[in-house]
Design an enzyme around this catalytic site. Sequence first.
Site, PDB file in Angstrom:
ATOM      1  N   ASN A   2     -36.936 -56.628   4.922  1.00  0.00           N
ATOM      2  CA  ASN A   2     -36.021 -57.641   4.377  1.00  0.00           C
ATOM      3  C   ASN A   2     -36.424 -58.126   2.978  1.00  0.00           C
ATOM      4  O   ASN A   2     -35.620 -58.775   2.297  1.00  0.00           O
ATOM      5  CB  ASN A   2     -35.877 -58.835   5.331  1.00  0.00           C
ATOM      6  CG  ASN A   2     -35.053 -58.531   6.571  1.00  0.00           C
ATOM      7  OD1 ASN A   2     -35.290 -59.090   7.650  1.00  0.00           O
ATOM      8  ND2 ASN A   2     -34.067 -57.640   6.462  1.00  0.00           N
ATOM      9  N   ASP A  43     -28.920 -60.840  14.441  1.00  0.00           N
ATOM     10  CA  ASP A  43     -28.296 -60.118  13.327  1.00  0.00           C
ATOM     11  C   ASP A  43     -26.851 -60.573  13.114  1.00  0.00           C
ATOM     12  O   ASP A  43     -26.165 -60.965  14.054  1.00  0.00           O
ATOM     13  CB  ASP A  43     -28.346 -58.608  13.624  1.00  0.00           C
ATOM     14  CG  ASP A  43     -28.141 -57.784  12.364  1.00  0.00           C
ATOM     15  OD1 ASP A  43     -28.250 -58.336  11.248  1.00  0.00           O
ATOM     16  OD2 ASP A  43     -27.867 -56.575  12.501  1.00  0.00           O
TER      17      ASP A  43
HETATM   18  C1  IPE Z   1     -32.982 -56.823  11.544  1.00  0.00           C
HETATM   19  O1  IPE Z   1     -31.789 -57.021  10.917  1.00  0.00           O
HETATM   20  C2  IPE Z   1     -33.973 -57.844  11.074  1.00  0.00           C
HETATM   21  C3  IPE Z   1     -33.710 -59.189  11.511  1.00  0.00           C
HETATM   22  C4  IPE Z   1     -32.765 -59.583  12.313  1.00  0.00           C
HETATM   23  C5  IPE Z   1     -34.638 -60.161  11.007  1.00  0.00           C
HETATM   24  P1  IPE Z   1     -31.409 -56.268   9.550  1.00  0.00           P
HETATM   25  O2  IPE Z   1     -30.089 -56.799   9.165  1.00  0.00           O
HETATM   26  O3  IPE Z   1     -32.503 -56.377   8.560  1.00  0.00           O
HETATM   27  O4  IPE Z   1     -31.333 -54.760  10.039  1.00  0.00           O
HETATM   28  P2  IPE Z   1     -30.580 -53.518   9.423  1.00  0.00           P
HETATM   29  O5  IPE Z   1     -30.904 -53.468   7.968  1.00  0.00           O
HETATM   30  O6  IPE Z   1     -29.114 -53.726   9.656  1.00  0.00           O
HETATM   31  O7  IPE Z   1     -31.096 -52.343  10.195  1.00  0.00           O
HETATM   32  C1  IPE Z   2     -29.787 -61.604  10.211  1.00  0.00           C
HETATM   33  O1  IPE Z   2     -28.558 -61.612   9.574  1.00  0.00           O
HETATM   34  C2  IPE Z   2     -30.780 -62.539   9.576  1.00  0.00           C
HETATM   35  C3  IPE Z   2     -31.868 -61.892   8.820  1.00  0.00           C
HETATM   36  C4  IPE Z   2     -32.067 -60.608   8.712  1.00  0.00           C
HETATM   37  C5  IPE Z   2     -32.778 -62.775   8.138  1.00  0.00           C
HETATM   38  P1  IPE Z   2     -28.279 -60.685   8.332  1.00  0.00           P
HETATM   39  O2  IPE Z   2     -28.676 -61.395   7.084  1.00  0.00           O
HETATM   40  O3  IPE Z   2     -28.924 -59.349   8.530  1.00  0.00           O
HETATM   41  O4  IPE Z   2     -26.704 -60.553   8.376  1.00  0.00           O
HETATM   42  P2  IPE Z   2     -25.852 -59.224   8.188  1.00  0.00           P
HETATM   43  O5  IPE Z   2     -26.400 -58.212   9.128  1.00  0.00           O
HETATM   44  O6  IPE Z   2     -26.017 -58.818   6.757  1.00  0.00           O
HETATM   45  O7  IPE Z   2     -24.466 -59.628   8.521  1.00  0.00           O
HETATM   46 MG    MG Z   3     -28.329 -57.592   9.336  1.00  0.00          MG
END
Ligand code: IPE
Ligand code: IPE
Ligand code: MG
Length: 260
Positions: A86, A38
């Site tokens: 997502n 994340d």
């Molecule tokens: C969790 O991260 C999913 C992945 C790392 C693929 P998110 O960024 O989607 O989670 P939330 O929305 O902060 O809970």
């Molecule tokens: C994790 O990074 C990757 C995926 C969920 C695909 P994020 O895209 O969630 O990055 P933040 O949490 O918005 O910084």
């Molecule tokens: Mg994230």
Amino acid sequence: MKRDEEKLGLYFVNPPEDVSLASIDLDRVPSHISLIMDGNGRWAKSRGLDRSQGHVAGVRSLREIITASVRLGVDCLSAYAFSTENWRRPQEEVDLLMALFANTLLRELPLFHRENVRLRFLGDLEGLPETTRDTFREGLDETASHTGMTLALAVNYGSRAEIARAARLVAQDVATGRLALEDVDEHAVASRLYTRDLPDPELLIRTSGELRLSNYLLWQLAYTEFYVSDKFWPDFDRWDLLRAVGSFQGRDRRFGGVTS
Ligand code: IPE
Ligand code: IPE
Ligand code: MG
């Protein structure tokens, strides 16, 4: 899993001050490490970049952690790459991620061959764009005979959907007489999850400081040790992995019992 001691030493040269290979017990490396990768978006934002550049940088980190895990002798590395939630992101970002998954996978096949890594996917591949799905199938075929570390990528994965699917499969088997009602137990459910032939993770690492599971492996993480790093995923490196393993090795895992 068997380790190549020479390669291991070479991969962990020039350690930072607070951690080194000597600080961990190589006989107690977790057999299954799971990652919630994340913080790609925030990493990019903090550098004045586009979110997509954060995802590209995130691939680099995953490559490093895959190699580091192979060196350490980890049996299974799983990683959350795209959740069922997502899809709520802007279409442009979703499209970029799907293309990135496909392109990266093809580019990394030589690494999987060299390191004897066997690929697996957790999640509903049918829900993915065709080109991404086809590439994933190719990756599965190409690495099926590998006998080293298993890399399980969770893509279009949601734990609640996974458990509901397992319940549906159980119900179907009971309805058709293949499974007796009194045989519906934990094993009956676990053997119908995407992770059916994988051990439960011993260590879960989440980056970017968030203290939540975001619908990841709710069943499988029942007794897993958690490690949260404040670093954004693209900044997470081999030394952070060692820090996480070191923290894991300091834990007292009781599984509901008492310390022996
Ligand atoms: C969790 O991260 C999913 C992945 C790392 C693929 P998110 O960024 O989607 O989670 P939330 O929305 O902060 O809970
Ligand atoms: C994790 O990074 C990757 C995926 C969920 C695909 P994020 O895209 O969630 O990055 P933040 O949490 O918005 O910084
Ligand atoms: Mg994230």
